[in-house]
Design a protein around this motif. Structure first.
Motif, PDB file in Angstrom:
ATOM      1  N   PRO A  96     -62.624  56.969  57.758  1.00  0.00           N
ATOM      2  CA  PRO A  96     -62.928  58.026  56.778  1.00  0.00           C
ATOM      3  C   PRO A  96     -62.963  57.505  55.341  1.00  0.00           C
ATOM      4  O   PRO A  96     -63.751  58.002  54.523  1.00  0.00           O
ATOM      5  CB  PRO A  96     -61.792  59.037  56.979  1.00  0.00           C
ATOM      6  CG  PRO A  96     -61.305  58.790  58.380  1.00  0.00           C
ATOM      7  CD  PRO A  96     -61.460  57.319  58.591  1.00  0.00           C
ATOM      8  N   LEU A  97     -62.125  56.518  55.046  1.00  0.00           N
ATOM      9  CA  LEU A  97     -62.110  55.969  53.686  1.00  0.00           C
ATOM     10  C   LEU A  97     -63.407  55.216  53.382  1.00  0.00           C
ATOM     11  O   LEU A  97     -63.928  55.284  52.266  1.00  0.00           O
ATOM     12  CB  LEU A  97     -60.911  55.044  53.514  1.00  0.00           C
ATOM     13  CG  LEU A  97     -60.566  54.642  52.068  1.00  0.00           C
ATOM     14  CD1 LEU A  97     -60.287  55.876  51.219  1.00  0.00           C
ATOM     15  CD2 LEU A  97     -59.373  53.697  52.041  1.00  0.00           C
ATOM     16  N   PHE A  98     -63.955  54.518  54.391  1.00  0.00           N
ATOM     17  CA  PHE A  98     -65.247  53.855  54.202  1.00  0.00           C
ATOM     18  C   PHE A  98     -66.355  54.881  53.999  1.00  0.00           C
ATOM     19  O   PHE A  98     -67.244  54.695  53.150  1.00  0.00           O
ATOM     20  CB  PHE A  98     -65.572  52.969  55.403  1.00  0.00           C
ATOM     21  CG  PHE A  98     -66.960  52.384  55.369  1.00  0.00           C
ATOM     22  CD1 PHE A  98     -67.229  51.235  54.643  1.00  0.00           C
ATOM     23  CD2 PHE A  98     -68.009  53.000  56.045  1.00  0.00           C
ATOM     24  CE1 PHE A  98     -68.509  50.700  54.594  1.00  0.00           C
ATOM     25  CE2 PHE A  98     -69.287  52.479  55.995  1.00  0.00           C
ATOM     26  CZ  PHE A  98     -69.536  51.333  55.266  1.00  0.00           C
TER      27      PHE A  98
ATOM     28  N   ASP B  15     -65.426  49.999  63.739  1.00  0.00           N
ATOM     29  CA  ASP B  15     -64.192  50.455  63.109  1.00  0.00           C
ATOM     30  C   ASP B  15     -64.436  50.862  61.651  1.00  0.00           C
ATOM     31  O   ASP B  15     -63.897  51.867  61.168  1.00  0.00           O
ATOM     32  CB  ASP B  15     -63.119  49.357  63.160  1.00  0.00           C
ATOM     33  CG  ASP B  15     -62.628  49.085  64.569  1.00  0.00           C
ATOM     34  OD1 ASP B  15     -62.841  49.954  65.446  1.00  0.00           O
ATOM     35  OD2 ASP B  15     -62.064  47.998  64.806  1.00  0.00           O
ATOM     36  N   VAL B  16     -65.257  50.070  60.958  1.00  0.00           N
ATOM     37  CA  VAL B  16     -65.557  50.385  59.557  1.00  0.00           C
ATOM     38  C   VAL B  16     -66.331  51.690  59.453  1.00  0.00           C
ATOM     39  O   VAL B  16     -66.006  52.563  58.633  1.00  0.00           O
ATOM     40  CB  VAL B  16     -66.347  49.223  58.910  1.00  0.00           C
ATOM     41  CG1 VAL B  16     -67.035  49.685  57.636  1.00  0.00           C
ATOM     42  CG2 VAL B  16     -65.427  48.064  58.603  1.00  0.00           C
ATOM     43  N   LEU B  17     -67.362  51.841  60.264  1.00  0.00           N
ATOM     44  CA  LEU B  17     -68.178  53.052  60.190  1.00  0.00           C
ATOM     45  C   LEU B  17     -67.397  54.301  60.566  1.00  0.00           C
ATOM     46  O   LEU B  17     -67.731  55.406  60.119  1.00  0.00           O
ATOM     47  CB  LEU B  17     -69.406  52.904  61.105  1.00  0.00           C
ATOM     48  CG  LEU B  17     -70.395  51.804  60.708  1.00  0.00           C
ATOM     49  CD1 LEU B  17     -71.518  51.702  61.727  1.00  0.00           C
ATOM     50  CD2 LEU B  17     -70.976  52.059  59.318  1.00  0.00           C
TER      51      LEU B  17
ATOM     52  N   ALA C 190     -66.113  56.055  50.547  1.00  0.00           N
ATOM     53  CA  ALA C 190     -66.574  55.010  49.632  1.00  0.00           C
ATOM     54  C   ALA C 190     -68.094  54.910  49.636  1.00  0.00           C
ATOM     55  O   ALA C 190     -68.718  54.726  48.585  1.00  0.00           O
ATOM     56  CB  ALA C 190     -65.960  53.664  50.024  1.00  0.00           C
ATOM     57  N   LEU C 191     -68.706  55.035  50.808  1.00  0.00           N
ATOM     58  CA  LEU C 191     -70.161  54.986  50.912  1.00  0.00           C
ATOM     59  C   LEU C 191     -70.794  56.155  50.163  1.00  0.00           C
ATOM     60  O   LEU C 191     -71.752  55.982  49.400  1.00  0.00           O
ATOM     61  CB  LEU C 191     -70.582  54.996  52.382  1.00  0.00           C
ATOM     62  CG  LEU C 191     -72.087  55.059  52.660  1.00  0.00           C
ATOM     63  CD1 LEU C 191     -72.797  53.851  52.075  1.00  0.00           C
ATOM     64  CD2 LEU C 191     -72.341  55.155  54.168  1.00  0.00           C
ATOM     65  N   ALA C 192     -70.245  57.359  50.359  1.00  0.00           N
ATOM     66  CA  ALA C 192     -70.777  58.536  49.671  1.00  0.00           C
ATOM     67  C   ALA C 192     -70.618  58.398  48.162  1.00  0.00           C
ATOM     68  O   ALA C 192     -71.541  58.690  47.395  1.00  0.00           O
ATOM     69  CB  ALA C 192     -70.076  59.796  50.174  1.00  0.00           C
ATOM     70  N   ASN C 193     -69.427  57.953  47.724  1.00  0.00           N
ATOM     71  CA  ASN C 193     -69.201  57.767  46.283  1.00  0.00           C
ATOM     72  C   ASN C 193     -70.173  56.760  45.686  1.00  0.00           C
ATOM     73  O   ASN C 193     -70.721  56.959  44.592  1.00  0.00           O
ATOM     74  CB  ASN C 193     -67.768  57.312  46.040  1.00  0.00           C
ATOM     75  CG  ASN C 193     -66.752  58.423  46.221  1.00  0.00           C
ATOM     76  OD1 ASN C 193     -67.109  59.597  46.306  1.00  0.00           O
ATOM     77  ND2 ASN C 193     -65.483  58.060  46.288  1.00  0.00           N
ATOM     78  N   SER C 194     -70.407  55.644  46.399  1.00  0.00           N
ATOM     79  CA  SER C 194     -71.287  54.599  45.886  1.00  0.00           C
ATOM     80  C   SER C 194     -72.723  55.087  45.772  1.00  0.00           C
ATOM     81  O   SER C 194     -73.403  54.831  44.769  1.00  0.00           O
ATOM     82  CB  SER C 194     -71.229  53.361  46.788  1.00  0.00           C
ATOM     83  OG  SER C 194     -69.946  52.776  46.749  1.00  0.00           O
TER      84      SER C 194
ATOM     85  N   TYR D 112     -63.577  49.041  48.276  1.00  0.00           N
ATOM     86  CA  TYR D 112     -63.104  49.114  49.663  1.00  0.00           C
ATOM     87  C   TYR D 112     -62.979  47.712  50.251  1.00  0.00           C
ATOM     88  O   TYR D 112     -62.005  47.391  50.928  1.00  0.00           O
ATOM     89  CB  TYR D 112     -64.072  49.962  50.486  1.00  0.00           C
ATOM     90  CG  TYR D 112     -63.725  50.070  51.953  1.00  0.00           C
ATOM     91  CD1 TYR D 112     -62.870  51.066  52.408  1.00  0.00           C
ATOM     92  CD2 TYR D 112     -64.257  49.175  52.892  1.00  0.00           C
ATOM     93  CE1 TYR D 112     -62.547  51.164  53.762  1.00  0.00           C
ATOM     94  CE2 TYR D 112     -63.943  49.275  54.233  1.00  0.00           C
ATOM     95  CZ  TYR D 112     -63.091  50.269  54.663  1.00  0.00           C
ATOM     96  OH  TYR D 112     -62.765  50.361  55.995  1.00  0.00           O
ATOM     97  N   VAL D 113     -63.978  46.859  49.990  1.00  0.00           N
ATOM     98  CA  VAL D 113     -63.926  45.469  50.465  1.00  0.00           C
ATOM     99  C   VAL D 113     -62.726  44.756  49.848  1.00  0.00           C
ATOM    100  O   VAL D 113     -61.985  44.034  50.536  1.00  0.00           O
ATOM    101  CB  VAL D 113     -65.234  44.737  50.119  1.00  0.00           C
ATOM    102  CG1 VAL D 113     -65.117  43.246  50.437  1.00  0.00           C
ATOM    103  CG2 VAL D 113     -66.407  45.358  50.875  1.00  0.00           C
TER     104      VAL D 113
END
Length: 364
Positions: free
Chosen positions: A61-63, A56-58, A66-70, A321-322
């Protein structure tokens, strides 16, 4: 080897640290792994559901954003702060009068509260903030700036050519000639302003919204948002002084005989930096990059302070996000937050492992 009584005393002194790390790291980490495999939402009794929270996390779209931004934030900020800290350490390693003051002044941003710094940057980059005001003034006084630079370059070229025609070894960046060129440029600019040839332009106030949904794109893919670029500038500004101390300590351990040998060989300052300083600082560089990557991947406070001042997708990071998934109103998806936290921890471990694998931590 410690005797039995000495071992007990050692564990007694280590007990506060061991208890703290056991509760707030090992127990918390194990509990996060457990929650990431359940349907826990703060109000129900956790039930194991397997890896569904991870899928679900992967798929969220918001995750993904967040991954790309990080990752973008970590790579750009770590690169800038490492290079900046090294150059600052080299500059402040010189033995000149007043250097202790400059070292203290450069370190001040690192001991200032990050919340305060973030609020200052939030004020600087408002639509009517200092950044837009400075750009407006730059546009208004552009004729003066171009005239000053043009006359400065022309005067420097004329002086160098004149000196060389007389058989003197004058360089294009000769400081003595540069001072004379600057005085000439200031005088010419002042005369043109006094006679009315130069005047301040009437320009409209520069109106750019930094904390808006604006992106730097590559091939139609959104790479870096303008609000995140502001945070990169702030984070680089506040972390360079701390990392500079590590490089400064490393510089003072480099044998002076290496620089003396480079001087004998006729090496330029840039050649000494790349061929002596950088290789000898490899262990320090390894540590600085490692600390930088870990810190930037966990970046949270700046995003939390800016909050709703910018669209969420432009600033959200994995740590934020967490946080948002843990403390949502109502039944928060804590299982997804825990899964995201485990993914973040795994990414940091992989990044450190790859760095250790491909970047040697030993000096040459």
């Amino acid at each position: 080897m410690l005797k039995k009584g000495q071992t007990s005393a050692a564990y007694l002194f280590l007990a506060p640290f061991l208890i703290t790390i056991g509760i707030f790291f090992f127990y918390a980490f194990a509990r996060a792994i457990y929650y990431s495999l359940t349907d826990f939402n703060l109000f129900n009794t956790p039930k194991l559901i397997g890896i569904k929270p991870y899928t679900d996390v992967l798929a969220d779209p918001l995750f993904q954003r967040a991954l790309a931004n990080s990752l973008v934030f970590a790579v750009i900020t770590t690169t800038l702060q490492t290079v900046g800290a090294l150059l600052m350490a080299v500059a402040l390693n010189n033995k000149i009068r007043g250097m202790a003051f400059f070292r203290s002044a450069w370190y001040m941003p690192s001991i200032t509260s990050s919340v305060v710094i973030t609020l200052i940057f939030l004020w600087l980059f408002q639509r009517r903030g200092v950044a837009n005001y400075a750009i407006t003034q730059w546009q208004a006084y552009l004729p003066y700036t171009l005239t000053l630079i043009g006359v400065l370059i022309a005067a420097q070229v004329v002086q160098v050519l004149w000196e060389r025609s007389r058989g003197l070894p004058a360089g294009w960046f000769d400081p003595a000639l540069a001072v004379i060129s600057l005085l000439i440029a200031l005088a010419v600019t002042a005369i043109l302003s006094w006679t009315g040839v130069l005047s301040v332009r009437d320009v409209a106030p520069y109106d750019f919204q930094y904390f808006s949904d604006r992106w730097i794109s590559l091939g139609g893919v959104q790479i870096l948002s303008i609000p995140m670029l502001v945070i990169i500038i702030q984070n680089t500004f506040t972390t360079i002084p701390t990392l500079m101390l590590f490089f400064l300590a490393g510089l003072q351990n480099i044998p002076g005989t290496l620089y003396e040998a480079a001087d004998i060989d006729g090496a330029t300052p840039a050649q000494k930096l790349m061929n002596v300083t950088v290789p000898m600082l490899r262990p320090v560089t390894f540590y600085v990059i490692t600390v930088g990557l870990i810190g930037t991947m966990k970046m949270f406070d700046q995003v939390a302070v800016i909050g709703s001042a910018a669209p969420q997708s432009t600033l959200i990071t994995l740590a934020y996000y967490v946080y948002t998934n843990t403390f949502k109103a109502g039944a928060a998806p804590v299982n997804m937050a825990a899964a995201a936290a485990i993914v973040l921890a795994a990414i940091i471990l992989v990044m450190v492992f790859l760095q250790r694998r491909f970047i040697s931590s030993d000096a040459v």
